[in-house]
Scaffold this active site. Structure first.
Site, PDB file in Angstrom:
ATOM      1  N   ASP A   1      52.443   6.842  -6.028  1.00 18.90           N
ATOM      2  CA  ASP A   1      51.383   6.376  -6.695  1.00 18.90           C
ATOM      3  C   ASP A   1      51.379   7.232  -8.264  1.00 18.90           C
ATOM      4  OD1 ASP A   1      48.566   7.994  -5.343  1.00 18.90           O
ATOM      5  OD2 ASP A   1      50.669   8.615  -5.428  1.00 18.90           O
TER       6      ASP A   1
ATOM      7  N   HIS B   1      52.292  19.141  -4.976  1.00 15.03           N
ATOM      8  CA  HIS B   1      52.068  18.305  -3.835  1.00 15.03           C
ATOM      9  C   HIS B   1      53.472  17.393  -3.326  1.00 15.03           C
ATOM     10  CE1 HIS B   1      47.760  19.307  -3.580  1.00 15.03           C
ATOM     11  NE2 HIS B   1      47.578  18.903  -4.664  1.00 15.03           N
TER      12      HIS B   1
HETATM   13  O1  RIB Z   1      46.090  15.082  -2.119  1.00 11.54           O
HETATM   14  C1  RIB Z   1      47.370  15.002  -3.123  1.00 11.54           C
HETATM   15  C2  RIB Z   1      47.957  13.780  -3.199  1.00 11.54           C
HETATM   16  O2  RIB Z   1      47.155  12.835  -3.524  1.00 11.54           O
HETATM   17  C3  RIB Z   1      49.368  13.662  -4.068  1.00 11.54           C
HETATM   18  O3  RIB Z   1      50.248  12.776  -3.676  1.00 11.54           O
HETATM   19  C4  RIB Z   1      48.840  13.101  -5.507  1.00 11.54           C
HETATM   20  O4  RIB Z   1      49.753  12.527  -6.138  1.00 11.54           O
HETATM   21  C5  RIB Z   1      47.607  12.094  -4.915  1.00 11.54           C
HETATM   22  O5  RIB Z   1      48.406  10.854  -4.580  1.00 11.54           O
HETATM   23 CA    CA Z   2      51.051  10.942  -4.990  1.00 12.95          CA
END
Ligand code: RIB
Ligand code: CA
Length: 299
Positions: free
Chosen positions: A9, A236
């Site tokens: 996303d 992340h």
């Molecule tokens: O909490 C972090 C996640 O949520 C990551 O994948 C960031 O891109 C959002 O999608």
């Molecule tokens: Ca993400």
């Protein structure tokens, strides 16, 4: 060569993760599937097409669009984190076209074409992945592993004290994926909140003059400029890709995992350690993880 489908996303950290994957000689990208979450599906899909064209123009990388809403309700988005269009930086428009099939069909087709060989790297809400598995034990059997960026097991969440964003956005789909029987590696805030790039390490967070290095630096510079109170850019999604390339970066414990789907604890990942299909990441080699991220985005 690890065959991967990246469900994403984009999203600023997703964008760095895609740069890594597109630059990595050890990954064969079977397809990129988009889902709403950080931004609308229209934004995440446009961002994915533009990112692929900008860094890998001319390469035949399939991009397929997926879910614009979770299994129930709607996405809440995170434009305040990722910028007005979900990326925060302008990329040239592209004539690159979407794959003829949607995300679910692409995941199913690629998994069934090479049973036991394809890994799904899930960087957003698990809506597409759950839909691909729904009612299809053959697909569950065919997918080798699902590497999920999501969850907060022994640390607080980042949406509520109980829940991390990707799981919170679609807890129903996350619960279905974790109970599907497919082997999952769950990379949550327990390890991603320890894996970051610091504001004061810039403006050359990534070295060299390649398109991916320059774009990576633009994304981080803009993110820090727009969030004056933030000193760390959490890696992340890049950590999920790094772990798919070098699994030893993480130390995990086997568990059964379920997800709370309503009430004040919506999105909470409930973990029962012992035998189970989910490898919960609890420790990370931060130095090596950041080195893999920087090496794959720098030139
Ligand atoms: O909490 C972090 C996640 O949520 C990551 O994948 C960031 O891109 C959002 O999608
Ligand atoms: Ca993400």
């Amino acid at each position: 060569m690890r065959r991967v489908i990246i469900d994403t996303d984009p999203g600023t950290d997703d964008a760095l993760a895609l740069l890594m994957a597109l630059n990595c000689p050890d990954l064969h990208i079977e397809g990129i599937t988009t889902v709403g979450g950080n931004a609308t599906l229209a934004h995440t899909t446009r961002n994915a097409l533009r990112l692929v064209e900008y860094v890998a123009g001319g390469r035949d990388v399939l991009v397929a669009a997926g879910a614009d809403r979770p299994a129930q309700g709607s996405f809440s988005f995170a434009y305040h984190v990722h910028g007005t269009d979900g990326l925060g930086v302008d990329l040239p428009s592209t004539a690159r076209k979407l794959h003829r099939a949607d995300a679910v069909e692409l995941i199913r087709d690629r998994a069934l074409a090479a049973p036991g060989s394809v890994t799904v790297i899930a960087l957003g809400p698990l809506t597409n992945v759950a839909a691909a598995l729904d009612g299809r034990p053959d697909v569950a059997q065919a997918i080798s592993e699902i590497v999920v960026m999501g969850g907060a097991v022994e640390v607080p969440g980042n949406v509520t004290p109980h829940a991390e964003f990707n799981i919170y956005e679609d807890p129903w789909s996350a619960d279905a994926v974790f109970s599907s029987g497919v082997s999952v590696t769950l990379i949550g805030l327990d390890v991603t909140h320890r894996t970051f790039m610091r504001r004061d390490a810039g403006p050359q967070w990534f070295e060299g003059d390649s398109r991916s290095a320059r774009l990576g630096n633009r994304i981080l510079a803009n993110s820090f400029r727009e969030r004056a109170d933030v000193q760390e850019f959490y890696l992340h999604d890049p950590l999920a890709v790094a772990a798919a390339i070098e699994p030893d970066i993480l130390a995990c414990r086997l568990a059964q995992v379920s997800v709370v789907t309503d009430g004040e604890q919506r999105g909470h990942t409930v973990v029962s350690y012992g035998d189970g299909p989910v490898r919960v990441a609890l420790e990370v080699n931060v130095r090596r993880a950041v080195e893999v991220v920087r090496t794959l985005i720098s030139d």
